[in-house]
Motif scaffolding. Structure first.
Motif, PDB file in Angstrom:
ATOM      1  N   GLU A  71      46.236  37.552  46.309  1.00 18.37           N
ATOM      2  CA  GLU A  71      45.278  38.642  46.157  1.00 18.37           C
ATOM      3  C   GLU A  71      43.854  38.146  46.376  1.00 18.37           C
TER       4      GLU A  71
ATOM      5  N   LYS B 180      43.086  38.071  50.042  1.00 15.01           N
ATOM      6  CA  LYS B 180      42.855  39.412  50.576  1.00 15.01           C
ATOM      7  C   LYS B 180      41.406  39.824  50.364  1.00 15.01           C
TER       8      LYS B 180
ATOM      9  N   GLU C 291      44.255  31.788  40.833  1.00 13.71           N
ATOM     10  CA  GLU C 291      45.503  32.521  41.022  1.00 13.71           C
ATOM     11  C   GLU C 291      46.645  31.525  41.227  1.00 13.71           C
TER      12      GLU C 291
ATOM     13  N   ASP D   2      40.050  46.606  48.108  1.00 11.49           N
ATOM     14  CA  ASP D   2      40.674  45.560  47.299  1.00 11.49           C
ATOM     15  C   ASP D   2      39.845  45.320  46.052  1.00 11.49           C
TER      16      ASP D   2
END
Length: 300
Positions: free
Chosen positions: A28, A31, A183, A287
């Motif tokens: 993520e 992105k 992450e 996003d």
């Protein structure tokens, strides 16, 4: 034939497992970073609209020039005023835009009864002694605070953040912040860091409320480093022993996208310490990095 069928089936299963593993390992953070600094791409429809707008602008400039030349012929020897050639609708929208931009700044100043001629200072810390917030009419002209925060986001993303604010000259402040998003994926760990430095001005304040706005630089560091101009608008309201905050920010100059930030929070004061719970959301081109955040702040 059976051996070939079995081999083909095994190959298909292996490909499916690899594809599934890849999907579960998608980041993520990457992105979000991919949207930062990307060049603006024009579709044929957008190009056609731009061409049409360019033609309309050229025709409008031609009309304005003709109107000014006509006015000069009717008023020989006199300079043409700025309003000659302007459409009344354009003028009205221009005035409306100026008013709309001024309301978030002029409105609080007049509504809370602020006066720049009155030297308002800071208390030792919020609610110190008999202070209603952090403002004292006979207070000091500086105040410093710093906090450490942790934020839990969707998926396996955890963020830590450090903020520092130094108020000076009674109404100005330097604000710095550093955030690290981490992450944990199946095969790796991705990291995205954000740093910012802002100069803000407290344009409206009284004993319980203050409004500030400012501008500065924000950098986004992942696989690449991108920087943009950040614009901030902040509101604080004090009611012993509670403090309510609303922080808004927009970072421009990141290519085709801009990064918006919204952070409402509630803090509980205990002496020089403040325990704060909020919800921070960063958004860029659909996003988001969003989740609850807990912080401990110390006032000096």
């Amino acid at each position: 034939m059976n051996i070939r069928s079995g081999s083909l089936l095994s190959l298909l299963i292996l490909i499916s497992i690899c594809a599934l593993s890849y999907a579960q390992d998608d980041s993520e953070l990457r992105k979000v970073e991919d949207k930062v600094g990307r060049p603006k791409e024009s579709t044929p429809e957008e190009a056609a609209r731009k061409d049409g707008k360019a033609r309309e602008d050229a025709e409008e400039r031609k009309r304005q020039q003709e109107d000014r030349e006509k006015w000069k012929r009717e008023h020989p020897g006199e300079p043409a005023p700025d309003w000659v050639g302007e459409r009344s609708a354009d003028w009205a929208w221009g005035e409306f835009g100026i008013i709309a931009l001024a309301i978030p700044f002029a409105g609080p100043y007049f509504l809370i009864g602020d006066d720049y001629r009155e030297p308002l200072g800071f208390s030792a810390y919020p609610f110190a002694a008999d202070a209603e917030g952090c403002t004292r009419r006979d207070g000091k002209n500086w105040m410093v605070n710093s906090d450490v925060a942790i934020q839990r986001l969707s998926g396996n993303i955890l963020a830590t953040r450090m903020d520092f604010t130094a108020n000076f000259w009674r109404r100005f402040a330097f604000e710095g912040a550093y955030s690290k998003y981490e992450e944990r994926l199946k095969s790796r760990t991705e990291i995205l860091s954000l740093g910012e430095g802002l100069l803000t001005f407290m344009f409206a304040r009284n004993e319980a409320l203050d409004f500030r706005a400012g501008v500065g630089i924000q950098s986004i560091d992942g696989r690449n480093v991108n920087s943009g101009i950040k614009w901030a608008y902040r509101v604080r309201w004090f009611h012993r022993p509670i403090q309510i905050n609303l922080d808004l920010g927009v970072t421009t100059g990141l290519g085709a996208s801009s990064l918006s930030e919204v952070y409402p929070s509630v803090g509980f004061h205990l002496g020089r310490a403040e325990y704060k719970l909020g919800y921070r959301r960063l958004k860029i081109s659909g996003d988001r990095l969003a989740g609850p955040e807990f912080a401990v702040r110390v006032w000096f």
